[in-house]
Write an enzyme that holds these catalytic residues in place. Structure first.
Site, PDB file in Angstrom:
ATOM      1  N   SER A 132      17.753  -1.746 -85.759  1.00  0.00           N
ATOM      2  CA  SER A 132      16.945  -2.665 -86.556  1.00  0.00           C
ATOM      3  C   SER A 132      18.041  -3.292 -87.352  1.00  0.00           C
ATOM      4  CB  SER A 132      15.973  -1.974 -87.557  1.00  0.00           C
ATOM      5  OG  SER A 132      15.647  -2.731 -88.823  1.00  0.00           O
ATOM      6  N   TYR A 145      14.631   4.382 -94.055  1.00  0.00           N
ATOM      7  CA  TYR A 145      14.429   3.608 -92.658  1.00  0.00           C
ATOM      8  C   TYR A 145      15.701   2.872 -92.352  1.00  0.00           C
ATOM      9  CZ  TYR A 145      12.997   0.261 -89.193  1.00  0.00           C
ATOM     10  OH  TYR A 145      13.074  -0.354 -87.927  1.00  0.00           O
TER      11      TYR A 145
END
Length: 183
Positions: A132, A145
């Site tokens: 990501s 995350y």
């Protein structure tokens, strides 16, 4: 392809199948997984699907053995499964934090350990890590995350260096999409 029932994983499965790959979809969501594999097969492509909680090491190892015996060795492993809470750090329960690390990080260790030996034996293979943009820059409400994706970004980088040093014909790709809503 882990996390292949929806979002990026499903799109990757559809594109790879359209290019002639026999795709094997893993996901924890049975209904979405069934829909995804039906759509791929409906397009005349080869696909198999298996329900798997990739955070469960023993389940990953058992399913990997089953796939190797029933379908054959895996040439390309796409580690895509992921979860996100989207909450401020102190509002995340300990269980949510642990789940994020199990699914987004530790699962990569389990799947790579499960499939890499056959790739090494074959003398070729490719590991794809869906990380990501959060692997490169921290973002509010995404601390766990971002940490989990930073970890797999580093894992990919270290494995690439290891394969190069050992002169192994195993390739790695890390993908860092911008923040998107895959729901």
């Amino acid at each position: 392809i882990t996390g292949a029932a929806s979002g990026i994983g499903r799109l990757i499965a559809e594109k790879m199948a359209a290019r002639g790959c026999y795709v094997v979809l893993w996901d924890i969501n049975t209904e979405a997984l069934d829909r995804a594999v039906r759509q791929i097969r409906g397009g005349g492509h080869r696909a198999a699907s298996f329900v798997c909680d990739v955070s469960d090491r023993e389940a990953v190892y058992a399913l990997a053995r089953r796939l190797h015996n029933e379908i054959g060795p895996v040439d390309i492993l796409v580690n895509n499964a992921g979860i996100v809470s989207g909450k401020p750090f102190l509002e995340c329960s300990d269980e949510e934090l642990e789940a994020t690390m199990r699914v987004n990080t530790l699962a990569h260790f389990w799947t790579i350990k499960a499939f890499l030996p056959a790739m090494l034996e074959a003398g070729r293979g490719h590991l794809v890590t869906i990380a990501s943009a959060g692997a490169m820059i921290g973002t509010a409400r995404l601390a766990a995350y971002c940490a989990s994706k930073f970890a797999v970004f580093g894992l990919d980088d270290a494995l690439r260096a290891e394969f190069r040093k050992l002169r192994q014909n195993i390739h790695t790709t890390v993908v860092c999409p911008y923040f998107i809503n895959t729901g």
